[in-house]
Design an enzyme around this catalytic site. Structure first.
Site, PDB file in Angstrom:
ATOM      1  N   THR A  72       0.828  -1.211   0.000  1.00  0.00           N
ATOM      2  CA  THR A  72       0.000   0.000   0.000  1.00  0.00           C
ATOM      3  C   THR A  72       0.858   1.255   0.000  1.00  0.00           C
ATOM      4  OG1 THR A  72      -1.824  -1.153   1.097  1.00  0.00           O
ATOM      5  CG2 THR A  72      -1.801   1.253   1.254  1.00  0.00           C
ATOM      6  N   VAL A  73       1.937   1.256   0.763  1.00  0.00           N
ATOM      7  CA  VAL A  73       2.818   2.418   0.787  1.00  0.00           C
ATOM      8  C   VAL A  73       3.522   2.581  -0.558  1.00  0.00           C
ATOM      9  CG1 VAL A  73       4.832   3.458   1.892  1.00  0.00           C
ATOM     10  CG2 VAL A  73       3.104   2.336   3.273  1.00  0.00           C
ATOM     11  N   LYS A  92      -8.541  -1.138  -5.565  1.00  0.00           N
ATOM     12  CA  LYS A  92      -8.292  -2.235  -4.629  1.00  0.00           C
ATOM     13  C   LYS A  92      -9.293  -3.323  -4.954  1.00  0.00           C
ATOM     14  CE  LYS A  92      -6.416  -4.160  -0.934  1.00  0.00           C
ATOM     15  NZ  LYS A  92      -4.968  -4.445  -0.780  1.00  0.00           N
TER      16      LYS A  92
END
Length: 241
Positions: free
Chosen positions: A16-17, A37
């Site tokens: 996610t980062v 997502k």
């Protein structure tokens, strides 16, 4: 590269980062970005999911989430236990393709690793990437054990006729150990794909404005950044005995 699929060698590797960093760098380059997502697990209906977290730290991106399940499990298992409909690869591909008609870049973030199952038929993120003919960016951990996981992921991609776009280290430690430093040279070798970035550990906790300023410096030019893999390797390389 209107659609880029982002997978990991496993769970909790920094997908996610890294997705947020890629989004922030693309936004800084003047591109419009959407983040999809496919299946969000382990989050309640009233909680922000991964796509919302990307938007929070990366900036103004379009977000979409196809399904959400409350338990932190593989999507197929989480859907079955919740008594809800699963997500299928063709639905992921269709949603990404639609977003691609309206944005310069669509980032499709998976759940866990490449072969985590979406449905009872065994559909995976790899199947969605194949339907999209999209390159796949692999997020890998820095330390011991990453070479095996990364090579297995890259081999699986190629066995399906998919292109491993490159590797990004999802959490580079402030004090890397010997294995991590050696892996800078070994990761692209075992994957047969370039090292395209290294995101410092803890970056997701930075204030959003600081994250957005820094993100292009963590990623290679192919990801709209200025990071130089060779210079980074030279700086971090272990001393030869």
């Amino acid at each position: 590269m209107p659609v880029l699929v982002i997978t990991g060698t496993g769970t909790e590797v920094g997908k996610t980062v890294v997705t947020a960093a890629v989004a922030a760098a693309a936004l800084a380059a003047g591109r419009s970005v959407a983040v999809l997502k496919a299946a969000q697990t382990g989050v309640r209906p009233d909680e922000p999911g991964d796509a919302a977290e990307v938007a929070r730290i990366a900036g103004p991106v379009t977000t979409a989430e196809l399904a959400r399940y409350p338990e932190p499990l593989a999507p197929a298992t989480a859907a079955r236990r919740a008594g809800r409909a699963p997500v299928h690869p063709h639905e992921v591909a269709e949603a990404a393709a639609k977003l691609a008609t309206e944005h310069d870049l669509v980032l499709v973030e998976g759940a866990g690793g490449l072969l985590v199952r979406f449905d009872a038929a065994g559909g995976t993120l790899a199947d969605a990437a194949r339907l999209l003919s999209a390159p796949v960016l692999v997020v890998a951990p820095a330390g011991l054990g990453t070479l095996n996981m990364t090579e297995l992921t890259a081999r699986e991609l190629r066995s399906r006729g998919l292109d491993p776009a490159g590797i990004v280290i999802g959490s580079w430690p402030a004090a890397p150990d010997l294995a991590a430093r050696c892996n800078l040279a070994d990761l692209p070798d075992v994957a047969g794909a370039p090292l395209l970035g290294s995101v410092p550990a803890g970056s997701g906790a930075l204030p959003p404005a600081e994250f957005r300023r820094a993100a292009p410096h963590w990623l290679a030019p192919r990801l709209d950044g200025s990071w130089d893999a060779e210079a980074f390797r030279m700086r971090e390389a272990p001393r030869v005995l």
